[in-house]
Design a protein around this motif. Sequence first.
Motif, PDB file in Angstrom:
ATOM      1  N   TYR A  76      28.573  43.773  44.978  1.00 18.07           N
ATOM      2  CA  TYR A  76      29.086  42.925  43.904  1.00 18.07           C
ATOM      3  C   TYR A  76      30.371  43.515  43.332  1.00 18.07           C
TER       4      TYR A  76
ATOM      5  N   PHE B 272      33.258  43.156  46.051  1.00 18.33           N
ATOM      6  CA  PHE B 272      33.752  41.788  46.147  1.00 18.33           C
ATOM      7  C   PHE B 272      34.337  41.284  44.834  1.00 18.33           C
TER       8      PHE B 272
ATOM      9  N   THR C 112      37.937  39.751  44.748  1.00 14.47           N
ATOM     10  CA  THR C 112      38.157  38.452  44.110  1.00 14.47           C
ATOM     11  C   THR C 112      39.363  38.510  43.182  1.00 14.47           C
TER      12      THR C 112
ATOM     13  N   ALA D 285      34.750  34.207  45.840  1.00  9.08           N
ATOM     14  CA  ALA D 285      33.611  34.910  45.242  1.00  9.08           C
ATOM     15  C   ALA D 285      32.286  34.252  45.622  1.00  9.08           C
TER      16      ALA D 285
ATOM     17  N   THR E 253      31.577  35.066  49.438  1.00 10.84           N
ATOM     18  CA  THR E 253      31.247  36.484  49.672  1.00 10.84           C
ATOM     19  C   THR E 253      29.948  36.883  48.986  1.00 10.84           C
ATOM     20  N   ASN E 254      29.744  36.394  47.775  1.00  2.16           N
ATOM     21  CA  ASN E 254      28.488  36.715  47.089  1.00  2.16           C
ATOM     22  C   ASN E 254      27.295  36.088  47.802  1.00  2.16           C
TER      23      ASN E 254
ATOM     24  N   TRP F  46      27.099  38.272  51.376  1.00  2.00           N
ATOM     25  CA  TRP F  46      26.944  39.727  51.423  1.00  2.00           C
ATOM     26  C   TRP F  46      26.316  40.358  50.195  1.00  2.00           C
TER      27      TRP F  46
END
Length: 95
Positions: free
Chosen positions: A12, A15, A19, A53, A56-57, A60
């Motif tokens: 978190y 990323f 972001t 975001a 990717t969230n 991953w």
Amino acid sequence: MKKLFTKEILMYLIFGVLTTVVSWGTYTVFVNLCNMSVFWANLVSWVCAVTFAYITNKLWVFDSKSWEVKFVVKEAVSFFASRGVTGVIEIVCVP
């Protein structure tokens, strides 16, 4: 003893930084190369950053692998709505 940084927290954070890079990078491109106004560059860069975001969230950080349209729409609307306050702050507070 509990670990301070779990995989989820570490991902978190990574990323989150990326972001921010996407937001600043796209804003710079939109203002300097596309000659957008500050308002529009900010709005579009925020959309780019939040989209980055979300993806990717999803993949991953939270390991959400479902791409069923109904599920993704619900998930994305919730994600974008929760980021709405930051978007308003970013757009209204930029000189």
